[in-house]
Design a protein around this motif. Structure first.
Motif, short mmCIF file in Angstrom:
data_model
loop_
_atom_site.label_atom_id
_atom_site.label_comp_id
_atom_site.label_asym_id
_atom_site.label_seq_id
_atom_site.Cartn_x
_atom_site.Cartn_y
_atom_site.Cartn_z
N LEU A 1 -13.87 -1.64 -4.47
CA LEU A 1 -14.49 -0.36 -4.15
C LEU A 1 -13.64 0.40 -3.14
CD1 LEU A 1 -16.83 1.59 -4.53
CD2 LEU A 1 -18.10 0.31 -2.77
N ALA A 2 -12.86 1.34 -3.62
CA ALA A 2 -11.99 2.13 -2.75
C ALA A 2 -12.80 3.17 -1.99
CB ALA A 2 -10.91 2.81 -3.58
N GLU A 3 -12.27 3.60 -0.87
CA GLU A 3 -12.90 4.65 -0.08
C GLU A 3 -12.36 6.01 -0.51
OE1 GLU A 3 -12.82 3.87 4.11
OE2 GLU A 3 -13.38 1.77 3.85
N ARG B 1 -7.25 5.92 1.11
CA ARG B 1 -8.27 6.97 1.14
C ARG B 1 -7.65 8.37 1.07
NH1 ARG B 1 -12.24 7.62 6.24
NH2 ARG B 1 -12.59 5.40 5.81
N SER B 2 -6.60 8.61 1.86
CA SER B 2 -6.00 9.94 1.89
C SER B 2 -5.36 10.28 0.54
CB SER B 2 -4.96 10.04 3.00
OG SER B 2 -3.91 9.10 2.80
N SER B 3 -4.79 9.30 -0.13
CA SER B 3 -4.19 9.54 -1.44
C SER B 3 -5.25 9.87 -2.48
CB SER B 3 -3.37 8.32 -1.87
OG SER B 3 -2.32 8.07 -0.97
N ILE B 4 -6.39 9.19 -2.38
CA ILE B 4 -7.50 9.49 -3.29
C ILE B 4 -8.01 10.91 -3.04
CG2 ILE B 4 -9.88 8.86 -3.88
CD1 ILE B 4 -9.05 5.93 -3.27
N GLN B 5 -8.04 11.31 -1.77
CA GLN B 5 -8.44 12.68 -1.44
C GLN B 5 -7.46 13.68 -2.06
OE1 GLN B 5 -11.26 13.73 0.25
NE2 GLN B 5 -10.57 15.79 -0.35
N GLU B 6 -6.15 13.39 -1.97
CA GLU B 6 -5.15 14.27 -2.56
C GLU B 6 -5.32 14.36 -4.07
OE1 GLU B 6 -1.05 14.06 -1.17
OE2 GLU B 6 -1.73 12.75 0.46
N ALA B 7 -5.61 13.23 -4.70
CA ALA B 7 -5.85 13.25 -6.15
C ALA B 7 -7.05 14.13 -6.48
CB ALA B 7 -6.06 11.83 -6.65
N HIS B 8 -8.12 13.96 -5.71
CA HIS B 8 -9.33 14.76 -5.91
C HIS B 8 -9.03 16.25 -5.79
CE1 HIS B 8 -13.59 15.80 -5.74
NE2 HIS B 8 -13.35 16.47 -4.62
N GLU B 9 -8.26 16.62 -4.78
CA GLU B 9 -7.92 18.03 -4.57
C GLU B 9 -7.03 18.57 -5.68
OE1 GLU B 9 -6.23 17.99 -0.68
OE2 GLU B 9 -8.18 17.73 0.33
N ALA C 1 0.82 -1.21 0.00
CA ALA C 1 0.00 0.00 0.00
C ALA C 1 0.86 1.26 0.00
CB ALA C 1 -0.94 0.00 1.21
N ALA C 2 1.98 1.25 0.73
CA ALA C 2 2.86 2.42 0.76
C ALA C 2 3.43 2.70 -0.63
CB ALA C 2 3.98 2.21 1.76
N LEU D 1 -7.82 2.87 -10.57
CA LEU D 1 -7.11 2.38 -9.38
C LEU D 1 -7.74 1.10 -8.85
CD1 LEU D 1 -5.16 2.74 -6.90
CD2 LEU D 1 -7.00 4.09 -5.85
N ASP D 2 -6.93 0.03 -8.80
CA ASP D 2 -7.30 -1.16 -8.04
C ASP D 2 -6.46 -1.12 -6.77
OD1 ASP D 2 -7.89 -3.63 -7.00
OD2 ASP D 2 -7.87 -4.64 -8.92
N ALA D 3 -7.08 -0.71 -5.68
CA ALA D 3 -6.35 -0.40 -4.46
C ALA D 3 -5.86 -1.65 -3.76
CB ALA D 3 -7.24 0.40 -3.51
N THR D 4 -4.59 -1.63 -3.33
CA THR D 4 -4.06 -2.73 -2.54
C THR D 4 -4.76 -2.81 -1.18
OG1 THR D 4 -2.32 -1.28 -1.72
CG2 THR D 4 -1.79 -2.65 -3.61
N ASP D 5 -5.07 -1.64 -0.62
CA ASP D 5 -5.75 -1.54 0.67
C ASP D 5 -6.71 -0.36 0.55
OD1 ASP D 5 -6.50 -0.81 3.32
OD2 ASP D 5 -4.74 -1.84 4.12
N THR D 6 -7.99 -0.65 0.49
CA THR D 6 -8.97 0.39 0.15
C THR D 6 -9.06 1.48 1.19
OG1 THR D 6 -10.74 -0.97 1.12
CG2 THR D 6 -10.34 -1.19 -1.25
N ARG D 7 -8.82 1.16 2.45
CA ARG D 7 -8.84 2.20 3.49
C ARG D 7 -7.55 3.00 3.51
NH1 ARG D 7 -11.67 -0.78 8.74
NH2 ARG D 7 -13.70 -1.16 7.77
#
Length: 360
Positions: free
Chosen positions: A127-129, A108-116, A79-80, A99-105
């Motif tokens: 289904l990632a968070e 989450r913060s990285s997905i938030q950074e991408a969104h921003e 995940a790192a 993204l096929d997440a290794t660890d969906t939880r």
């Protein structure tokens, strides 16, 4: 999934290429498409990621958007590492990530950074968070139900009071719990669940170790069937049973229709697998990525919506899986062009293939 939704999904899969290619040809702005799409897959332990998903998604993207480019990274089940890969892709200027997440939880913060950063994220297979824009997968509950139903059929009279070992997937994947719930909806109250294990990393070695423990606890002759979550896990289960000297192997399920698993089914070592059309899944993900990259909504692609723990009404495509046993390999995997009979029927399997009606 209702009949109407299934028909809609089937129509979508059949029309994805036509619809999207027409959009490329007919839109005056399409010729200027030159954005980047990131593809992040979780591991190399499961053969499908490198052998099927990656080339199929890349092929579809090129067909739907010839001037788009794809950035690819494999997290090796770390995940790192996947977080670092996501940050690298944001820096490189990708507009959309699949993204096929290794660890969906953990992601989450990285997905938030991408969104921003203005990068749209499509959750692929799991289904990632976080603030994802779309989701493409298969109905995981149906996958588990198909496995459970096949196991009961294979066990026959042994299902009455027979011990079943549950060899579940990686606990960090929401799909693992989804598959398990589907299987238990069929098995619970019908068979005795003798032991249940989680398989970290969906690893063959970990599955082998867990099966060794089940054999030691229950005895090699008191296992009526094994609900293995996928084909990689099934491989570890079967190797452990053989190592323990079990000659009359109990029925073992699987998922992903890996070539080695199909050969095990022909040999009679594995009872079934679940076939998921990676071509259809790749087509849906590519269509979502191109639509989002162009700033379009997903109504023309998504057939339903899904709720995650962190977001409601995510535009989604949930495809329908199919059970495969020795009796319908030709009608499913061969017919769909996943494998040829020559690929399945090696020299050592020639006699078994003839018995299965698969002779070249």
């Amino acid at each position: 999934m209702s009949t109407r939704v299934r028909r809609a999904v089937a129509a979508l899969v059949a029309g994805l290429m036509t619809m999207s290619l027409a959009a490329c040809a007919g839109d005056d702005d399409a010729g200027t498409d030159s954005f980047r799409v990131g593809l992040l897959l979780p591991s190399r332990a499961v053969p499908r990621w490198e052998h099927s998903d990656k080339p199929l998604i890349e092929q579809r993207l090129k067909q739907l958007c010839p001037r788009c480019t794809m950035e690819y990274a494999n997290a090796e089940n770390d995940a790192a590492r996947q977080r670092q890969q996501m940050m690298s892709m944001i820096t490189k200027g990708v507009r959309v990530m699949i993204l096929d997440a290794t660890d969906t939880r953990a992601l989450r913060s990285s997905i938030q950074e991408a969104h921003e950063a203005g990068v749209q994220v499509i959750a692929y297979d799991r289904l990632a968070e976080g603030p994802i824009s779309g989701y493409v997968s298969f109905d995981g509950g149906q996958v588990g139900r198909l496995q459970g139903e096949a196991l009961l059929t294979a066990m026959g009279d042994r299902a009455d009071g027979g011990n079943v070992v549950m060899m579940n997937g990686d606990p960090t994947s929401p799909n693992a719990a989804w598959y398990r719930r589907g299987a238990l909806s069929v098995l619970k109250g019908t068979v005795k669940i003798g032991r249940s294990y989680d398989t970290v990393g969906w690893s063959t070695d970990n599955a082998h170790a867990n099966m060794d423990a089940a054999i030691a606890a229950l005895g090699p002759d008191r296992i009526g069937g094994v609900l293995a979550a996928n084909d990689t896990i099934a491989a570890g289960v079967i190797s452990a049973l053989k190592k323990a000297g079990v000659r009359d192997l109990p029925p073992v399920t699987g998922q992903d229709a890996d070539l080695d698993a199909v050969r095990r089914i022909v040999k009679g070592e594995q009872y079934m697998t679940v076939y998921k059309s990676f071509r259809a899944q790749a087509a849906a993900a590519a269509a979502m990525a191109v639509a989002l990259g162009r700033g379009e909504e997903l109504q023309e692609v998504a057939t339903t919506t899904t709720d995650s723990p962190t977001k409601k009404h995510i535009p989604s495509v949930l495809l329908t899986p199919r059970a495969v046993t020795v009796d319908n390999i030709k009608q499913t995997l061969v017919k769909d062009g996943v494998y040829t009979i020559d690929q399945i029927c090696t020299r050592e399997l020639r006699s078994a293939c003839e018995r299965a009606g698969l002779a070249p």
